[in-house]
Design a protein around this motif. Structure first.
Motif, mmCIF file in Angstrom:
data_model
loop_
_atom_site.group_PDB
_atom_site.id
_atom_site.type_symbol
_atom_site.label_atom_id
_atom_site.label_comp_id
_atom_site.label_asym_id
_atom_site.label_seq_id
_atom_site.Cartn_x
_atom_site.Cartn_y
_atom_site.Cartn_z
ATOM 1 N N VAL A 15 0.838 -1.200 0.000
ATOM 2 C CA VAL A 15 0.000 0.000 0.000
ATOM 3 C C VAL A 15 0.871 1.248 0.000
ATOM 4 O O VAL A 15 0.614 2.203 -0.749
ATOM 5 C CB VAL A 15 -0.939 -0.009 1.223
ATOM 6 C CG1 VAL A 15 -1.738 1.284 1.297
ATOM 7 C CG2 VAL A 15 -1.876 -1.206 1.164
ATOM 8 N N VAL A 19 0.159 3.539 -3.389
ATOM 9 C CA VAL A 19 -0.703 4.725 -3.293
ATOM 10 C C VAL A 19 -0.015 5.996 -3.784
ATOM 11 O O VAL A 19 -0.544 6.688 -4.665
ATOM 12 C CB VAL A 19 -1.226 4.889 -1.852
ATOM 13 C CG1 VAL A 19 -1.928 6.234 -1.695
ATOM 14 C CG2 VAL A 19 -2.191 3.767 -1.516
ATOM 15 N N THR A 23 -1.185 7.725 -7.291
ATOM 16 C CA THR A 23 -1.770 9.068 -7.159
ATOM 17 C C THR A 23 -0.992 10.079 -7.989
ATOM 18 O O THR A 23 -1.587 10.901 -8.707
ATOM 19 C CB THR A 23 -1.779 9.493 -5.684
ATOM 20 O OG1 THR A 23 -2.526 8.545 -4.916
ATOM 21 C CG2 THR A 23 -2.407 10.859 -5.524
ATOM 22 N N THR A 338 -6.037 4.971 -2.238
ATOM 23 C CA THR A 338 -5.786 4.312 -0.951
ATOM 24 C C THR A 338 -6.792 3.203 -0.700
ATOM 25 O O THR A 338 -6.421 2.098 -0.267
ATOM 26 C CB THR A 338 -5.846 5.346 0.189
ATOM 27 O OG1 THR A 338 -4.902 6.391 -0.067
ATOM 28 C CG2 THR A 338 -5.531 4.685 1.523
#
Length: 738
Positions: A15, A19, A23, A338
């Protein structure tokens, strides 16, 4: 504390990696404008999916359609017809009349009548084309209306895909001169009777406020737009709908008095063309139907929508389309990236569940954005959807990469086939096994115990790694599965976890290739001043249990059964450079083999003697052969006295025997002993200086191979481990022995 934090970071490493990267990429795509067309298409679908709004009875459209043009038999219609139309509309006392027809030129007959109507109708608003473009030019308004300041600009901004999604409130011809738009002029005329006039919003002086409505000025990056022309004073169009959302009558119906007497009283009346031949139509969000031909909207309907938007906002507090700022959009993208990453990471061992959950989340995202649209917020849907999908893909790719790395890493210990079976097979990690026919190959370095005693541990590890690396390459080439490295020994499976028809053939070919590869291994050893190695190999074929054996906390993929033990027993009978196979393997291979010798042995734990075959090569497609061993004995002119001990496995029985070496060959000797030695017995010998046991000379290891048929109590032995000092005492022995 720091250790706990590192542990948490490691647990959520996927993660934490996915993320920010996803992003950043999505925001970069958003700012580059590559997502604009997709986002505008999504906005169009929201307009199409939105429940139909009530008809706005405050606005009446007088359309000039194809039938009206045909009845008039001309276009443009004459000033007389237009004057008559305006007079009939005036009789119904509307609040405002909008003439969305260019009338900068005289169209006789009836020009004087039309001028009189213009002069006597203070609530009549004409149109002017303020801006010119590639396919359009400036168009002046009627002079009398311009003089009376009863003119509005009817320009509409068109997006790159040819659709109208924005409207004008003010048109800035230059820095000092501006013109109210046609729709705003009509709305202001209507609102003036309610005491509502233009003023700056208290929350932002740059915004126009009318009654309850504050009209945010469109910015170049609002919503899904990126760097579009936001000149003049634009607003996002919150369409009420198609022409059906407004009371509509035709030109002919008005001229022939076929309308309700009070249809237009106190309302805004907009006159304009809807005829396709006049080409005053535009693409709008309602042109984006998926399963139907695209429809175009007349300019008069677009003006009616913008006028209705202004009136509804000022009087009814109907929401305008508002947009969040860029930091909000970035946070929105980050949030969904997320969510996608966390959910995918938590379900990373179940791809199907990831797909289902991400699909549900995607629907939820669209639903959230659509609900926000219903209350007047345009929240981008494409960038967060890409963030959601991108995070999922990134996590999936990370898992796949980790699995590949895991397979590569554990392939050092289990072989890639076993790891693949564990990772890719749903039942691969379950404990248990299945019966199957497997060919087992066991190899071992001869005299390695003596080498381990003579060299430091670091050198021993170096020797082992060099040897095992070469053997691993050969085994992998022949599609064998290395089950275990047992110190200097190797246990190889052919037939587990993948079964092939030629398992036993490949096992024999692999054994021959391994013995041939020892030449390159020893060449490297000699270059690095390391000892020479010799290896023995035993092979057996039979039914075993193959699978994951162990506990839930610790298990390994292996094979269990008597045939595995038998392979190890057969290997124990070998000497350096020798390959022994069982009769089971010989029959199962059914291939051309060079058999150099045949022995009857009685392995421990086996009820009956078995036949083993010494393999010198394999023919047909493999064509691999070992060089012949020269076993010719040269009789020594002077016997070398020895003392020896018989080894049982790795143990000695403690009884010392005496004897003498009477002859030597390249890799063995003829031993005279006053004790009847059994074939394949392992011996540990010491050369004697005169009659004393030489304590300075290390042990020599050998195996009894044959009994002499000429001399009683004479045996042919094969050296399995001999130190350099022993080689000096036995000059006939080849220098390649360990």
């Amino acid at each position: 504390m720091w250790e706990k934090l590192k542990q948490r970071i490691w647990e959520w490493r996927g993660v934490l990696i996915a993320v920010p990267n996803v992003t950043f990429i999505v925001i970069a795509l958003r700012l580059s404008g590559l997502l604009q067309s997709l986002e505008l298409t999504a906005l169009d679908q929201f307009f199409l999916l939105r429940p139909q709004e009530p008809v706005d009875n405050r606005i009446v459209i007088v359309e000039i359609n194809e039938a009206d043009i045909n009845k008039q038999k001309r276009w443009p219609i004459s000033d007389a017809v237009l004057a008559s139309l305006l007079n009939k509309i005036k009789q119904q006392q509307p609040r405002a009349i909008g003439l969305d027809i260019y009338r900068n030129l005289v169209v006789n007959p009836g020009n004087q009548d039309l001028v009189k109507v213009f002069e006597s109708t203070p609530n009549l608003i004409g149109v002017q084309k303020v801006f010119q473009s590639i396919d359009s030019s400036l168009v002046e308004p009627p002079p009398i209306l311009k003089q009376r300041q009863q003119v509005g600009g009817n320009d509409v901004p068109v997006d790159g895909d040819g659709k109208v999604r924005r409207g004008m409130l003010y048109l800035f011809a230059d820095d000092d001169n501006f013109l109210e738009s046609f729709s705003l002029k009509l709305a202001l005329t209507y609102l003036a009777l309610d005491g509502i006039t233009e003023k700056a919003a208290t929350t932002n002086p740059n915004y126009l406020q009318l009654g309850k409505g504050i009209f945010p000025r469109f910015q170049a990056n609002d919503g899904g737009y990126v760097g579009v022309n936001a000149g003049s004073y634009q607003v996002l169009l919150n369409y009420r709908g198609r022409i059906q959302q407004f009371p509509t009558v035709s030109l002919t119906a008005v001229l022939e008095n076929r309308i309700q007497p009070d249809l237009m009283r106190g309302k805004v009346v907009i006159i304009g063309s809807t005829a396709e031949s006049l080409r005053d139509t535009f693409s709008t969000p309602y042109s984006s139907k998926v399963f139907a031909a695209p429809e175009r909207m007349a300019g008069v309907t677009i003006h009616a929508n913008l006028t209705s938007q202004i009136l509804s906002s000022a009087l009814d507090d109907r929401p305008l389309i508002k947009c969040g700022n860029e930091p909000f959009e970035w946070l929105w993208i980050f949030l969904w990236s997320t969510i996608g990453a966390i959910l995918s990471w938590q379900q990373r061992h179940n791809i199907l569940l990831i797909i289902v959950n991400i699909s549900v989340l995607g629907i939820a995202l669209i639903g959230c954005c659509f609900l926000a649209f219903l209350i007047g917020w345009w929240i981008p849907v494409v960038p967060p959807a890409l963030g959601l999908a991108g995070a999922t893909i990134a996590i999936t790719q990370y898992i796949a990469h980790s699995a590949a790395s895991l397979q590569k890493t554990f392939g050092r210990y289990l072989t890639e086939e076993v790891v693949a079976n564990l990772i890719e097979t749903p039942s691969g990690l379950k404990l248990g096994g299945e019966r199957r026919k497997v060919t087992i190959l066991v190899s071992d370095i001869r005299g390695f115990s003596a080498i381990s005693e003579e060299f430091p541990p670091e050198q021993v590890v170096k020797i082992l790694n060099l040897y095992l690396e070469a053997m691993t390459d050969v085994i992998n080439h022949h599609k064998g599965t290395i089950n275990d490295f047992m110190g200097d020994g190797i246990l190889v499976m052919f037939g587990a976890p993948i079964c092939r028809e030629d398992d036993s053939q490949r096992a024999i070919a692999c054994a021959v290739a391994m013995q041939l590869a020892m030449r390159q291994v020893n060449e490297k050893n000699q270059q690095m001043n390391l000892p020479i190695l010799e290896m023995g190999i035993g092979i057996n074929t039979g039914e075993v249990v193959a699978g994951n054996i162990g506990s839930q906390k610790r298990a390994e993929y292996t094979v269990i059964g008597s045939h595995v033990n038998l392979a190890a027993r057969i290997e124990s009978y070998t000497v350096g450079g020798q390959i022994l196979i069982s009769e089971h393997t010989w029959k199962d291979a059914n291939i051309d083999l060079r058999i150099d010798n045949q022995l009857q042995v009685e392995p421990k734990g086996i009820k009956h003697p078995i036949t083993v075959y010494e393999i010198g090569g394999i023919g047909e497609k493999y064509n691999l052969f070992l060089p012949k061993v020269n076993e010719n004995i040269d009789i020594l002119s002077e016997e070398l006295p020895v003392k020896f001990i018989v080894l049982h496995g790795k143990h000695v029985d403690g009884k010392i025997f005496t004897g003498a070496i009477v002859g030597v060959s390249e890799n063995g000797a003829q031993l005279r002993a006053n004790f009847d030695l059994q074939l394949l017995s392992n011996l540990k010998l010491n050369l004697l200086a005169e009659t004393a046991l030489s304590t300075e000379v290390p042990d020599i290891y050998a195996k009894v191979m044959k009994k002499s048929t000429v001399e009683e109590n004479h045996f042919l032995i094969r050296f399995t481990g001999i130190p350099p000092q022993g080689i000096k005492r036995l000059p006939k022995v080849k220098q390649t022995l360990p």
